[in-house]
Design a protein around this motif. Structure first.
Motif, PDB file in Angstrom:
ATOM      1  N   ALA A   1      -2.055   3.895  -1.153  1.00 22.06           N
ATOM      2  CA  ALA A   1      -1.809   3.680   0.274  1.00 22.06           C
ATOM      3  C   ALA A   1      -1.128   2.340   0.515  1.00 22.06           C
ATOM      4  O   ALA A   1      -0.185   2.238   1.315  1.00 22.06           O
ATOM      5  CB  ALA A   1      -3.131   3.751   1.041  1.00 22.06           C
TER       6      ALA A   1
ATOM      7  N   LEU B   1      -8.201   9.747   2.343  1.00 25.39           N
ATOM      8  CA  LEU B   1      -7.285   8.610   2.442  1.00 25.39           C
ATOM      9  C   LEU B   1      -5.858   9.029   2.129  1.00 25.39           C
ATOM     10  O   LEU B   1      -4.901   8.569   2.772  1.00 25.39           O
ATOM     11  CB  LEU B   1      -7.743   7.491   1.511  1.00 25.39           C
TER      12      LEU B   1
ATOM     13  N   ALA C   1     -15.267   4.080   3.552  1.00 22.82           N
ATOM     14  CA  ALA C   1     -14.390   3.283   2.690  1.00 22.82           C
ATOM     15  C   ALA C   1     -15.138   2.554   1.584  1.00 22.82           C
ATOM     16  O   ALA C   1     -14.550   2.190   0.563  1.00 22.82           O
ATOM     17  CB  ALA C   1     -13.606   2.276   3.532  1.00 22.82           C
TER      18      ALA C   1
ATOM     19  N   ALA D   1      -6.521   4.021  -2.695  1.00 20.51           N
ATOM     20  CA  ALA D   1      -6.365   2.772  -1.942  1.00 20.51           C
ATOM     21  C   ALA D   1      -5.095   2.037  -2.353  1.00 20.51           C
ATOM     22  O   ALA D   1      -4.306   1.602  -1.493  1.00 20.51           O
ATOM     23  CB  ALA D   1      -7.587   1.884  -2.168  1.00 20.51           C
TER      24      ALA D   1
ATOM     25  N   ALA E   1     -12.424   8.553   6.894  1.00 19.73           N
ATOM     26  CA  ALA E   1     -12.033   7.764   5.727  1.00 19.73           C
ATOM     27  C   ALA E   1     -12.462   6.306   5.893  1.00 19.73           C
ATOM     28  O   ALA E   1     -12.961   5.679   4.955  1.00 19.73           O
ATOM     29  CB  ALA E   1     -10.524   7.854   5.503  1.00 19.73           C
ATOM     30  N   LYS E   2     -12.277   5.784   7.074  1.00 23.65           N
ATOM     31  CA  LYS E   2     -12.665   4.399   7.335  1.00 23.65           C
ATOM     32  C   LYS E   2     -14.181   4.235   7.265  1.00 23.65           C
ATOM     33  O   LYS E   2     -14.687   3.249   6.719  1.00 23.65           O
ATOM     34  CB  LYS E   2     -12.155   3.968   8.708  1.00 23.65           C
TER      35      LYS E   2
ATOM     36  N   ALA F   1      -8.793  10.015   9.679  1.00 19.52           N
ATOM     37  CA  ALA F   1      -8.705   8.562   9.527  1.00 19.52           C
ATOM     38  C   ALA F   1     -10.047   7.888   9.824  1.00 19.52           C
ATOM     39  O   ALA F   1     -10.467   6.964   9.111  1.00 19.52           O
ATOM     40  CB  ALA F   1      -7.621   8.003  10.441  1.00 19.52           C
TER      41      ALA F   1
ATOM     42  N   ALA G   1      -3.491   3.827   6.694  1.00 22.46           N
ATOM     43  CA  ALA G   1      -3.996   4.118   5.357  1.00 22.46           C
ATOM     44  C   ALA G   1      -4.089   2.846   4.520  1.00 22.46           C
ATOM     45  O   ALA G   1      -5.059   2.635   3.785  1.00 22.46           O
ATOM     46  CB  ALA G   1      -3.095   5.142   4.669  1.00 22.46           C
TER      47      ALA G   1
ATOM     48  N   ILE H   1      -7.126   0.840   5.512  1.00 20.48           N
ATOM     49  CA  ILE H   1      -8.342   1.392   4.906  1.00 20.48           C
ATOM     50  C   ILE H   1      -8.361   1.104   3.412  1.00 20.48           C
ATOM     51  O   ILE H   1      -9.409   0.792   2.830  1.00 20.48           O
ATOM     52  CB  ILE H   1      -8.436   2.901   5.181  1.00 20.48           C
ATOM     53  N   GLY H   2      -7.200   1.190   2.776  1.00 19.47           N
ATOM     54  CA  GLY H   2      -7.106   0.898   1.351  1.00 19.47           C
ATOM     55  C   GLY H   2      -7.568  -0.515   1.031  1.00 19.47           C
ATOM     56  O   GLY H   2      -8.277  -0.754   0.041  1.00 19.47           O
TER      57      GLY H   2
END
Length: 434
Positions: free
Chosen positions: A267, A226, A213, A264, A209-210, A206, A237, A240-241
């Motif tokens: 999510a 993601l 992004a 994204a 992914a962040k 996580a 998620a 972040i999306g």
């Protein structure tokens, strides 16, 4: 006598320490450097290697070697020392170190495999072969781990040759690619072999992914991250999306970036979440007439499906099945497949909240208007202008959708009328191309 014995013991104890601390510039090597038009070449017996551009001036430098004769060095015009490594039957260019060289401090072969692979260029396959000859499959695995940042097909080909018995060691080593700050290429290699949905990796996945992004580097690999976050924490998620969508305007629109936008919107739809700026999801519907918004018996229509463009929009129930199916996609499929449907999940998200843009709804309504046209002649039959004719139904419906403000639509050799009041597509006639 006792004093002498104590002194002798002390001297013996200090001797190894003193020797270890003493710099070692090595001894003269039999290797010889020849200056060439392209730079230079070094030869040691039957082994030889081309030297990097700029490493050799007009006069060939002397070559030294370590005690074992497995590492060589020479002084470059810039005042650094270039290390070379004897591996198997080959000689390979390594990194630059401070001059005068201290072989005790210079990296040994096991700690130089990444730079060696990077510098080997067209000789990478040869380097792998010699590492395997000298160090076995374990050495090749170490090379793959240390060189995971090198973007070259030779790495992938070597990866395919790893025996099953060494797969676990490779996976463990590549896991470092998930760490913050590691190269995006190393990340790509990591996501291709690791179980990203493992609970033990949830926080790390996580966070990475962040961090990425914005999607500037390896967006497909970030898309895989993601998707793994969705499995562990749908709300995280979705958060972040939303960040991905907020930053997507700055990234180029290509297949790789579309893969991240797809992850994204997936999510956001899977979490039934709302972004801080609701317009972000709407912006993904910029092309409202793509096939996958429509559903047939098998679900969303694919680009390859034969269609008259008259299918209804997908329902919430059909979209729920599509989302569930998408969440089961294999990592390798996401990385290798260029087909993406970012708008499908944006549509699912907006439909669930009854927030579909009016322009999107109207475009699809026009696509399904009642159609009236003659069965023949075909419009592409070299007809006189304004002759009533038959145009492909799919074409008429598609362009009624794609030109939602037009009452008269001209496409190719066809012209037709879209009547929004009567909800009809009619008056199809031939017309020369504009």
């Amino acid at each position: 006598m006792r004093v002498a014995t104590v002194a002798l013991v002390a001297a013996l104890a200090l001797a190894p320490l003193s020797s270890a601390c003493r710099p070692s510039g090595g001894s003269t090597s039999d290797a010889r450097i020849t200056v060439t038009e392209s730079g230079g070449e070094i030869v040691l017996g039957s082994r030889k290697a081309s030297l990097p551009t700029g490493d050799v001036g007009k006069d060939a430098p002397a070559v030294t070697q370590d005690e074992a004769g497995r590492r060589l060095a020479y002084r470059t015009p810039a005042g650094m020392a270039r290390i070379l490594y004897v591996i198997g039957d080959g000689l390979f260019v390594g990194p630059l170190v401070a001059f005068p060289v201290d072989f005790r401090a210079a990296p040994d072969t096991d700690h130089a495999l990444g730079p060696l692979f990077e510098a080997a260029g067209p000789r990478r396959a040869e380097l792998v072969r010699e590492v395997r000859r000298e160090k076995g499959e374990g050495g090749v695995v170490r090379l793959l781990i240390d060189a995971a940042y090198v973007d070259d097909p030779a790495w992938e080909e070597t990866r395919k040759q790893v025996p099953p018995a060494n797969e676990a060691a490779l996976r463990d080593g590549l896991a470092s690619g998930l760490e913050a700050g590691k190269s995006a290429i190393a990340l790509r290699r990591a996501v291709g072999v690791l179980d990203l949905k493992a609970p033990a990796r949830a926080k790390l996945v996580a966070a990475r992914a962040k961090e990425l992004a914005a999607g500037g580097e390896e967006p497909k690999a970030v898309a895989v991250l993601l998707r793994a976050v969705i499995a562990n924490d749908k709300q995280k998620a979705a958060e972040i999306g939303c960040e991905v969508l907020a930053k997507r305007a700055a990234a180029p629109a290509d297949d790789a970036m579309n893969s991240l936008v797809e992850a994204a919107t997936l999510a956001i739809a899977a979490a039934d979440a709302t972004c801080p700026d609701p317009k972000l999801v709407e912006s993904v519907l910029a092309e409202p007439c793509l096939p996958y918004y429509r559903c047939g018996a098998a679900g969303p229509v694919a680009w390859s499906d034969t269609s008259k463009q008259d299918e209804p929009l997908c329902t919430k129930a059909e979209l729920a099945k599509a989302i569930a199916s998408e969440l089961e996609r294999a990592t390798r499929d996401v990385l290798d497949d260029g087909t993406t449907r970012p708008g499908l999940f944006a549509y699912a998200s907006l439909l669930s909240k009854d927030r579909l843009p009016a322009a999107f709804v109207n475009a699809h309504a026009r696509r399904r208007y009642a159609l009236t046209q003659p069965a023949e002649p075909p419009c592409d039959g070299d007809l006189a202008p304004s002759t009533a004719c038959h145009c492909e139904e799919a074409t008429l419906r598609l362009y009624a959708c794609k030109q939602p403000e037009a009452s008269i639509v001209h496409i190719g050799v066809c012209r037709f009328v879209v009547d929004d009041k009567q909800k009809k597509i009619h008056n199809v006639v031939a017309t020369p191309p504009p």
